[in-house]
Structures are given as structure tokens and as C-alpha cells.
Design a protein around this motif. Structure first.
Motif, short mmCIF file in Angstrom:
data_model
loop_
_atom_site.label_atom_id
_atom_site.label_comp_id
_atom_site.label_asym_id
_atom_site.label_seq_id
_atom_site.Cartn_x
_atom_site.Cartn_y
_atom_site.Cartn_z
N GLY A 385 0.82 -1.21 0.00
CA GLY A 385 0.00 0.00 0.00
C GLY A 385 0.85 1.26 0.00
N THR A 386 1.97 1.21 0.72
CA THR A 386 2.88 2.36 0.77
C THR A 386 3.55 2.59 -0.58
N ASN A 387 3.84 1.52 -1.29
CA ASN A 387 4.42 1.65 -2.64
C ASN A 387 3.49 2.46 -3.55
N VAL A 388 2.19 2.22 -3.43
CA VAL A 388 1.22 2.95 -4.24
C VAL A 388 1.25 4.44 -3.90
N VAL A 389 1.29 4.75 -2.60
CA VAL A 389 1.34 6.15 -2.17
C VAL A 389 2.60 6.82 -2.71
#
Length: 443
Positions: A385-389
Motif C-alpha cells: 500500500g505504501t508503494n502505491v502512495v
């Protein structure tokens, strides 16, 4: 549709946790293993559908973006800004992981016994050095790269292909029209595939909770809590960095990408979130020519959550084993991970593969990797999820630097489709405008 899909994914996520907890409490381990074969099949089918669309979607959108960027000078300028941001974000992510794990020391007196973690981790140890990494960036076959969803190789071929189309001018017009049509087709196929994502989220969560139970979160509570604290700090740093460039509008970006964040978190797959991230950035106001160039590069060079996890988990294992790594060794580890992690996005559990390849260099026991495998699914969700952000912020920032960030559409509105036969100016306003663009001009 976007708002309903987010709701359905949330429902699938909650139901998966509930059903998984019930299964873990009421079924025998053998029965759970058998039942999880069914849930794994559903998740695998969804991820295979994602892999089916990601390669042609990345190729088509990236080539179209390059062609409609106008000239190679613009391409070089955008590329330099993109890589500069990625390198800065990578250093920050790796350093944050190293600082937090040394400060919080989740592996010291954790009550986790390495001696009990017997057997092999099952993670392929892939030794890579600088020469191997640079060599494997270049595809020997675009068909092989697409078959294996090797993102960096697809990006490199697409850049060559797009620049060549721009160079030959009017002669490329039929191919350009075909590429633009392919973008339209792949976006429609993406919408079809995304309709089954709530079911895949339910299956993925049920399988993870049924196999491990909620109790495993208590056992590894300090490790998981420390890591998610780090992810929270990383989110704040990324948003603050974006605020310095974009201003207050950066806060609303999270609202636009909530659907892909939730999808990435639930399935622990960055690829699953790629198409929706592309569309969300389009609605936020990032031109397709920017988003379709920066985002694919980000999947190889800007996995911020995974970067932080690599230093965090490696030093955590050293703490469990009672190995005191000097500051110099930790800096060397950081630089090693920064190099060897590039281009690994298509490898299953890429973070663990890179960690496994680095551990031997610093004398860390494989038993530590075996131990954290029990909770890796829950950690993978957060870092994905952090990669997407991180990639969404990077794309919006580059668009702002280029002076190309447009006014946003309502976050829950579907992208408008271009009416048939309507001709647009050379710079498209949305991905759905690509099919009606005129061919590139010579010179």
C-alpha cells in the motif's frame, strides 16, 4: 463505480478476516490446508488476470505517452526529474528503516527463539551484484519480458519503441493509432477484471487469517507495530515532500488513490493496483503522457514501502540473533539493498528475495527469515500500500514540476469517454482521449 468498488473491497476485507478467524478457531490444521487450496485458487486467478493486463497496459500507455510528449528533449527532462525524485525517496526509505529499527529495537528481548525456526525459508536466494543488475535491466526478448511481467525490461523496450515512433514522424501514424486504440481496449479490459477484485480480497484475507490466526499478530506485535509505525512516518514524509511541491492539494491525492491503496493492501500486490492508480492520477489532473511514463518506472525504482522493510527486517533479524552490526556495516547493507533491489518488482515476494540474498553477506542466520515468514503477509500488505502512495506522489510531483498538473475531476467520477469522431489537440486530457489523437508530427 469507483466509490462502490471501494465499499465492496472493504466488505470483502472485513468478511475475510471474520471467516478466516472462525476457520482458524473451529477447523483442524489439515482441514484449513485443504480449504485454503480453494481460496488460494481464487487469489491466484485474480493475480493471473492482473498479470495478463499489466504488461500490454504498461507498454501501450508508456509508448503513447512518449509519442504525445512531442520530442526527446521533453522525454529526457521528465526522465531526469523522475529518477532524481526516486533516488531521493529510496535513500529516505532505507535510512528511515535503519533508524527506526535501531531506535525501537523490536528484535531485542522479543521472546522469539531462532532455534525453534528450523528448516529452509523456501525463499530463493538470488545473489545479484551491480553487473548482474545492470545486465538484467536490458530485455533479450520483449516477449519473455511480458510473459514474466518484468516491469523494468518492458519499460526499457517501450522507451526505445516510443522514441523510434517519434523519430520517423508521419510514417508511424498507423502504428500510433493502433497503440492509442490498444490503450482504450486495455482500460476496458481492466474495468472487467477489477469487478472481481472484492472476491479476490475476501479470498486472500480468509486464507491468511485461517492459516496463521489472529494470535500471530500478538506474538509478533512489537515487530509489526514498529514496522507500521515506520510506514506511518514514511507516509507523512512523502506527503510533506509532495506538499512542498504541490501545496495543500497533495492531501486530496490520498482521497483519489484510496481505491488502489486498499486494493494493494488487501491483495499485497502492487500490480493489482497499477491500472486503478493510473486512472486515479488521471482524475487528479496528471496528464497521461506524464503518468504513463513515471508510474511504470516507479514500479522498478520507487518501491518505498519495500525499501524501508528491507533494512528494517534485516537488522531485526540481526537483533534476534544477537549480532551487533556496526554503523559502517549497516550503511554498507543500506547501499547493497539500494542497488540489488532495483528491477526486482516482478519477483514474487521480492523484498524477501533481496533480503535472503543479502543476509549471507553479513552473516545473518536464515532461521530469522523463516521466523518472520509467519507474518510476512501482514507486513507485505502495508509495504505494498505504501508503494502505491510513493509512486502516486512522485507522479503528481513530476507533473507539477512540468507545469502540467490540471484541475481535478470529482474523485468518485469515472473518467469521461471521448465521443466518437471528435478530434482533440495533441496533448490528451485523459487516457480515454488517446484514441482520437492525430499522428505525431515530423521533426
Amino acid at each position: 463505480m469507483a466509490k462502490r468498488l471501494t465499499l465492496y473491497i472493504m466488505i470483502g476485507l472485513v468478511l475475510g478476516i471474520v471467516v478466516g478467524a472462525i476457520m482458524h478457531a473451529s477447523m483442524t490444521p489439515e482441514a484449513i490446508v485443504e480449504a485454503n487450496k480453494f481460496f488460494k485458487m481464487i487469489t491466484d486467478i485474480f493475480l493471473r488476470l492482473i498479470k495478463m493486463i499489466v504488461a500490454p497496459l504498461v507498454f501501450a500507455t508508456l509508448v503513447a505517452g512518449i509519442v504525445h510528449m512531442g520530442d526527446t528533449k521533453s522525454l529526457g527532462r521528465v526522465g531526469a526529474k523522475t529518477i532524481g525524485w526516486f533516488l531521493g525517496a529510496t535513500v529516505v526509505s532505507l535510512t528511515l528503516g535503519m533508524v527506526l529499527v535501531n531506535w525501537l529495537q523490536p528484535g531485542v528481548n522479543a521472546g522469539l527463539d531462532l532455534a525453534s525456526a528450523t528448516g529452509s525459508s523456501g525463499i530463493e536466494t538470488k545473489h545479484v551484484d551491480m553487473y548482474t543488475t545492470l545486465t538484467e535491466m536490458v530485455p533479450k526478448s520483449i516477449v519473455e519480458a511480458m510473459a514474466n511481467t518484468t516491469m523494468l525490461q518492458i519499460v526499457i523496450f517501450s522507451v526505445f519503441f516510443g522514441v523510434a515512433l517519434t523519430a520517423i514522424g508521419d510514417k508511424a501514424a498507423p502504428i500510433v493509432r493502433g497503440i492509442d486504440s490498444l490503450v482504450e481496449v486495455m482500460l476496458v479490459v481492466t474495468n472487467y477484471v477489477m469487478r472481481v477484485s472484492p472476491v479476490a480480497v475476501f479470498a486472500a484475507m480468509t486464507k491468511a487469517i485461517a492459516a496463521n490466526g489472529l494470535g500471530v499478530l500478538v506474538t509478533f506485535g512489537k515487530f509489526i507495530g514498529s514496522f507500521y509505525l515506520g510506514l506511518g512516518i514514511l507516509w507523512l514524509l512523502l506527503i510533506f515532500a509532495g506538499f512542498l511541491v504541490i501545496g495543500p492539494r497533495i492531501v486530496s491525492l490520498i482521497r483519489y488513490i484510496r481505491d488502489p491503496i486498499l486494493l494493494a493492501f488487501s491483495t499485497a500486490s502492487s500490480e493489482a493496483a497499477y491500472p486503478r492508480t493510473l486512472e486515479a492520477l488521471d482524475r487528479f489532473g496528471v496528464p497521461p503522457r506524464i503518468a504513463s511514463f513515471v508510474l511504470p518506472l516507479g514500479y522498478s525504482f520507487n518501491l518505498d514501502g519495500s525499501m524501508m522493510y528491507m533494512t528494517f527486517a534485516s537488522i531485526f533479524i540481526a537483533q534476534l540473533a544477537g549480532i551487533d552490526l556496526t554503523f559502517g556495516q549497516q550503511v554498507t547493507m543500506l547501499l547493497t539493498l539500494m542497488l540489488t533491489s532495483k528491477g526486482m518488482a516482478a519477483v514474487p515476494r521480492a523484498s524477501l528475495v533481496v533480503i535472503a540474498g543479502t543476509m549471507a553477506q553479513f552473516g545473518l542466520p536464515e532461521a530469522g527469515l523463516v521466523l518472520i515468514l509467519a507474518v510476512d503477509q501482514f507486513l507485505d500488505m502495508g509495504r505494498t500500500g505504501t508503494n502505491v502512495v510513493g509512486n502516486a506522489v512522485a507522479t503528481a510531483v513530476v507533473a507539477k514540476w512540468e507545469g502540467a498538473l490540471d484541475k481535478p475531476e470529482p474523485p468518485d467520477q469515472e473518467p469521461p469517454r471521448a465521443p466518437s469522431g471528435h478530434m482533440h489537440e495533441p496533448q490528451p486530457d485523459s487516457f480515454h482521449d488517446y484514441a482520437e489523437l492525430p499522428p505525431p508530427r515530423t521533426g
